[in-house]
Design an enzyme around this catalytic site. Structure first.
Site, PDB file in Angstrom:
ATOM      1  N   GLU A   1       4.071  -7.768   7.331  1.00  0.00           N
ATOM      2  CA  GLU A   1       3.530  -7.043   6.178  1.00  0.00           C
ATOM      3  C   GLU A   1       4.521  -7.104   5.017  1.00  0.00           C
ATOM      4  O   GLU A   1       5.719  -7.166   5.247  1.00  0.00           O
ATOM      5  CB  GLU A   1       3.317  -5.553   6.551  1.00  0.00           C
ATOM      6  CG  GLU A   1       2.463  -5.349   7.782  1.00  0.00           C
ATOM      7  CD  GLU A   1       2.543  -3.917   8.318  1.00  0.00           C
ATOM      8  OE1 GLU A   1       3.036  -3.017   7.602  1.00  0.00           O
ATOM      9  OE2 GLU A   1       2.108  -3.715   9.463  1.00  0.00           O
TER      10      GLU A   1
ATOM     11  N   ASP B   1       8.380  -1.594  -2.339  1.00  0.00           N
ATOM     12  CA  ASP B   1       9.457  -0.694  -2.698  1.00  0.00           C
ATOM     13  C   ASP B   1       8.866   0.539  -3.363  1.00  0.00           C
ATOM     14  O   ASP B   1       8.759   0.627  -4.575  1.00  0.00           O
ATOM     15  CB  ASP B   1      10.389  -1.425  -3.674  1.00  0.00           C
ATOM     16  CG  ASP B   1      11.811  -0.961  -3.536  1.00  0.00           C
ATOM     17  OD1 ASP B   1      12.083  -0.137  -2.643  1.00  0.00           O
ATOM     18  OD2 ASP B   1      12.642  -1.422  -4.331  1.00  0.00           O
TER      19      ASP B   1
ATOM     20  N   TYR C   1       0.097   1.762   6.257  1.00  0.00           N
ATOM     21  CA  TYR C   1       0.614   0.762   7.194  1.00  0.00           C
ATOM     22  C   TYR C   1       1.023   1.271   8.559  1.00  0.00           C
ATOM     23  O   TYR C   1       1.406   0.493   9.404  1.00  0.00           O
ATOM     24  CB  TYR C   1       1.773  -0.008   6.579  1.00  0.00           C
ATOM     25  CG  TYR C   1       2.882   0.874   5.995  1.00  0.00           C
ATOM     26  CD1 TYR C   1       3.620   1.732   6.797  1.00  0.00           C
ATOM     27  CD2 TYR C   1       3.177   0.813   4.634  1.00  0.00           C
ATOM     28  CE1 TYR C   1       4.618   2.521   6.260  1.00  0.00           C
ATOM     29  CE2 TYR C   1       4.172   1.604   4.089  1.00  0.00           C
ATOM     30  CZ  TYR C   1       4.891   2.453   4.910  1.00  0.00           C
ATOM     31  OH  TYR C   1       5.885   3.243   4.385  1.00  0.00           O
TER      32      TYR C   1
ATOM     33  N   LYS D   1      14.798  -8.678   4.754  1.00  0.00           N
ATOM     34  CA  LYS D   1      15.083  -8.496   3.327  1.00  0.00           C
ATOM     35  C   LYS D   1      15.176  -9.840   2.615  1.00  0.00           C
ATOM     36  O   LYS D   1      15.636 -10.828   3.199  1.00  0.00           O
ATOM     37  CB  LYS D   1      16.425  -7.763   3.180  1.00  0.00           C
ATOM     38  CG  LYS D   1      16.371  -6.326   3.657  1.00  0.00           C
ATOM     39  CD  LYS D   1      15.474  -5.518   2.754  1.00  0.00           C
ATOM     40  CE  LYS D   1      15.874  -4.156   2.584  1.00  0.00           C
ATOM     41  NZ  LYS D   1      16.522  -3.404   1.780  1.00  0.00           N
TER      42      LYS D   1
ATOM     43  N   CYS E   1      24.388   3.278 -38.032  1.00  0.00           N
ATOM     44  CA  CYS E   1      23.208   2.627 -37.458  1.00  0.00           C
ATOM     45  C   CYS E   1      23.177   1.139 -37.819  1.00  0.00           C
ATOM     46  O   CYS E   1      23.324   0.790 -38.993  1.00  0.00           O
ATOM     47  CB  CYS E   1      21.950   3.318 -37.973  1.00  0.00           C
ATOM     48  SG  CYS E   1      20.433   2.451 -37.548  1.00  0.00           S
TER      49      CYS E   1
HETATM   50  S1  IVH Z   1       6.862   0.831   8.715  1.00  0.00           S
HETATM   51  C1  IVH Z   1       8.908   2.432  12.108  1.00  0.00           C
HETATM   52  N1  IVH Z   1       5.726  -0.782   7.007  1.00  0.00           N
HETATM   53  O1  IVH Z   1      10.278   0.839   4.370  1.00  0.00           O
HETATM   54  C2  IVH Z   1       8.069   2.196  10.954  1.00  0.00           C
HETATM   55  N2  IVH Z   1       7.511   0.582   6.236  1.00  0.00           N
HETATM   56  O2  IVH Z   1      12.929   1.130   5.811  1.00  0.00           O
HETATM   57  C3  IVH Z   1       8.769   2.392   9.674  1.00  0.00           C
HETATM   58  N3  IVH Z   1       8.022   0.311   3.859  1.00  0.00           N
HETATM   59  O3  IVH Z   1      10.394   4.282   4.932  1.00  0.00           O
HETATM   60  C4  IVH Z   1       7.969   2.159   8.486  1.00  0.00           C
HETATM   61  N4  IVH Z   1       6.467  -1.194   3.438  1.00  0.00           N
HETATM   62  O4  IVH Z   1       9.172   3.429   2.841  1.00  0.00           O
HETATM   63  C5  IVH Z   1       6.678   0.139   7.196  1.00  0.00           C
HETATM   64  N5  IVH Z   1       4.614  -2.252   5.611  1.00  0.00           N
HETATM   65  C6  IVH Z   1       5.548  -1.321   5.794  1.00  0.00           C
HETATM   66  C7  IVH Z   1       6.394  -0.887   4.753  1.00  0.00           C
HETATM   67  C8  IVH Z   1       7.368   0.067   5.009  1.00  0.00           C
HETATM   68  C9  IVH Z   1       7.454  -0.464   2.933  1.00  0.00           C
HETATM   69  C10 IVH Z   1       9.161   1.228   3.621  1.00  0.00           C
HETATM   70  C11 IVH Z   1       8.893   2.652   3.990  1.00  0.00           C
HETATM   71  C12 IVH Z   1       9.902   2.984   5.047  1.00  0.00           C
HETATM   72  C13 IVH Z   1      10.969   1.967   4.801  1.00  0.00           C
HETATM   73  C14 IVH Z   1      11.712   1.703   6.066  1.00  0.00           C
END
Ligand code: IVH
Length: 671
Positions: free
Chosen positions: A112, A116, A226, A314, A408
């Site tokens: 997925e 951010d 998600y 990342k 200015c």
């Molecule tokens: S899953 C164990 N899915 O990433 C499951 N998180 O570092 C944890 N985030 O706090 C979350 N897209 O703010 C998941 N497709 C996605 C995500 C996602 C963004 C963010 C979310 C979470 C952080 C974890």
């Protein structure tokens, strides 16, 4: 009254359906005007018949009262965070580890985008959205139910046409702001002199943490769901199944998800998303890779704060190293001076960057940025590039420090630092940069909406001396416009027509258009509704302004000072003389949702005294009475009711419990 309930239900159904088509499926089915018309009809009916208001009515997205503070909530299942894989190799290591731990079982992965934004939890009881919270520290978060309700892609109730509804369902997702909307939001904030958000994530977080839900409602927030928390009354075998099922209940799921059968498919997805990154409407900083099968997830288990079955892949951060050739200061509409680093052009993630913001003098000093320095520059999506860090090791000794000039750069006027703020400001009210910026704001879509009056034209109008303030626009004629470079007869006429048709405006737009520092659209609306006329606003005292709910002392004094200034008053007069006609807001009925309704209380109430209950009714415009008659609308029955209860039964007056009374009041109060 017959048929009213049916019509209310029908309207609610049509509106919820339209909402789902528009915000979740991205496939509008009715026009905005039609939507507004139906919503208004529903609002009016619900106002007359508050007993038919339900929690999932589209009217319930807006209008909740501001909170004093957020309540803390404990997540039934902790909201975990993710470990990071910094490159392809680390992703491969993660997958190898999973395979080892599952001793060779066939394992697949859901991939997925990692948006951010801000992680939130949505709770549904019997299909109704009852609570929502932030992730917080993962164990406890903040109750932001009212704010989440304002987000149109958060379903207020689950759709039930295809699937049974779970008795309890927790869905987690990311609330975010798209890049384009982020830039728009910051532009508006810049124009109204409010501090800018550093990036879309901060903007989303700041918008969700508003105590006043009407501010959240004005921000373009969206959600992608998600992951699953608790679920009772339905069962899922895998993450992929979960993501395919929940849109049927009305949840928005990112279309860019993939089920990868092996390591190579995961890596291919990672590469593809890194390439797509800049074409997506939202910021992503990587991908999330999750073991698909829930029974596999269970076998793998979790560590303290993160699961063993998922990882964030990342992307390489988009920093580049380059040299600062010069530092310039630019002047914004409110006279705020922003220092900008002029860079040796450098390619960051496919975009050539030659300027980067240094924000303000404090930032320059804190990072110790000097002309000639080699620096790291960051670009995050469409966001303005930023100087992150100086590489001090590369200094030669020839670098020059920079201070925002005392004069200015545009008009030579005196520059002063605003007390208590980081910004330096040009003090000259006639500074052309301010005039140009002010006109641009005045003409902008959400202000006076003068179509076709863009930056280039405004620059020329000011430079040629044709326009010295916003009001001069209304004294221009076609011949004036024709004096501008390469201006055709037709275009000149269009501009004149656009200026003319902008004359009819609303009080809120007019106030916003004036460009009072710290007054954005929301505050302009508050002021218009509170004062009802420009005259009253102009004469408001500081105390009066401070008393308005939603207006703090800083904003109040900003408004007060604006109307103290003679030149501002003159410009306002001149606008009216130029033909601007302000439509004053219709007198908003003070909230009297119980007007005309008579209440009698009998028996002991458990949550308040009888006097308090009567006071509550009075406050909402109703009529508390001590005796039951045919004219009584409701008899509220507490513990051990007396003769009034019997009388009510005899007369056939509507009898409700304390609980029913409270939820009726609750609904009315949150409107
Ligand atoms: S899953 C164990 N899915 O990433 C499951 N998180 O570092 C944890 N985030 O706090 C979350 N897209 O703010 C998941 N497709 C996605 C995500 C996602 C963004 C963010 C979310 C979470 C952080 C974890």
């Amino acid at each position: 009254m017959s048929g009213v309930k049916e019509r209310i239900e029908e309207l609610r159904r049509i509106l919820n359906e339209a909402n789902y088509n528009y915000y979740v499926l991205d496939n509008p089915t009715i026009s905005d005007a039609e939507y507004d018309r139906l919503l208004r009809e529903l609002q009016e009916l619900e106002e007359k018949y508050p007993e038919y208001i339900t929690l999932d009515s589209p009217t319930q997205r807006i209008g909740a009262k501001p909170l004093e503070e957020f309540k803390t909530v404990t997540h039934r299942i902790p909201m975990l965070s993710l470990d990071n894989a910094m490159d392809e190799n680390e992703i491969r290591e993660f997958i190898e580890r999973i395979k080892r731990n599952l001793s060779g079982e066939d394992v697949s992965f859901v991939c997925e985008p990692k948006i951010d934004g801000v992680a939130v939890e949505l709770v549904y009881e019997n299909g109704i959205f009852v609570a929502g919270s932030t992730r917080g520290d993962g164990i406890t978060g903040e109750d932001i139910t009212q704010n989440l309700k304002t987000i149109k892609s958060v379903p207020l109730s689950l759709r039930s046409d295809e699937l049974p509804i779970p008795t309890l369902l927790e869905v987690r997702g990311e609330v975010y702001i798209e890049k384009e909307n982020f830039n728009k939001l910051n532009k508006e904030r810049e124009q109204s002199g409010e501090p800018l958000f550093a990036n879309p994530r901060n903007a989303a977080a700041g918008s969700l943490r508003q105590l006043d839900p009407s501010i959240t409602a004005s921000r373009p927030l969206k959600i992608y769901c998600y992951s699953l928390g608790v679920c009772e009354g339905y069962s899922f075998q895998s993450q992929y199944e979960f993501l395919k099922i929940i849109p049927k209940w009305g949840f928005r799921v990112n279309p860019n998800i993939t089920l990868a059968k092996n390591e190579d498919e995961v890596i291919a997805y990672y590469q593809k998303m890194e390439q797509l990154r800049d074409t997506l409407p939202y910021e992503i900083d990587g991908i999330v890779i999750k073991v698909n099968s829930f029974s596999h997830q269970e076998k793998l288990g979790i560590k303290t704060r993160s699961p063993r079955w998922a990882i964030a892949g990342k992307f390489k951060p988009r920093y580049e190293v380059t040299q600062i050739i010069d530092i310039e200061s630019s002047v914004g509409r409110t006279g705020i001076i922003t220092p900008v680093a002029i860079l040796k052009p450098v390619n960051i993630g496919g975009v050539i960057v030659s300027r980067a913001t240094l924000h303000n003098q404090d930032e320059i000093d804190r990072k110790d940025v000097r002309i000639g320095d080699w620096v790291f520059v960051k670009r995050a999506g469409d966001v303005i590039p930023e100087v992150v860090k100086v590489i001090k090791e590369r200094r030669t000794g020839n670098e020059k420090t920079y201070n925002i000039p005392g004069r200015c750069p545009v008009c030579g006027g005196i520059v002063r630092r605003i007390e208590g703020e980081a910004a330096h400001k040009c003090q000259n009210i006639n500074c052309p940069a301010k005039i140009k910026g002010g006109i641009e704001h005045f003409a902008s879509k959400r202000a006076m909406n003068i179509e076709g009056l863009g930056t280039k034209i405004i620059e020329q109008l000011v430079d040629k001396g044709l326009v010295k303030d916003i009001a001069d626009l209304y004294f221009l004629n076609k011949e004036d416009i024709l004096k501008l470079d390469r201006m055709a007869d037709k275009s000149a006429q269009n501009i004149i027509d656009a200026i003319k048709s902008s004359k009819e405006t609303t009080l809120a737009r007019f106030i916003y258009a004036l460009g009072i520092p710290n007054v954005g659209e929301h505050t302009a609306n508050l002021l218009a509704n509170h004062f009802g006329s420009l005259e009253k606003l102009k004469n408001a005292t500081l105390e009066e302004l401070e008393k308005i709910e939603g207006i703090g002392p800083l904003v109040a004094s900003s408004i007060y000072n604006f109307f103290k200034e003679k030149s501002n008053l003159e410009t306002t007069e001149k606008l009216i003389k130029g033909g601007v006609k302000i439509k004053e807001p219709e007198k908003e009925e003070t909230a009297k949702p119980l007007a005309g309704e008579t209440f009698v209380f009998t028996g002991a109430l458990s949550s308040m005294t009888r006097e308090e209950a009567q006071e509550l009714v009075r406050k909402l415009g109703g009529n508390p009475s001590n005796s039951v008659s045919k004219k009584t609308d409701y008899v509220v029955v507490g513990e051990n009711p007396g003769s009034k209860y019997t009388k009510a039964l005899q007369l056939g007056v509507k009898i409700i419990s304390e609980q029913e009374f409270l939820s009726l009041i609750d609904k009315l109060k949150s409107k």
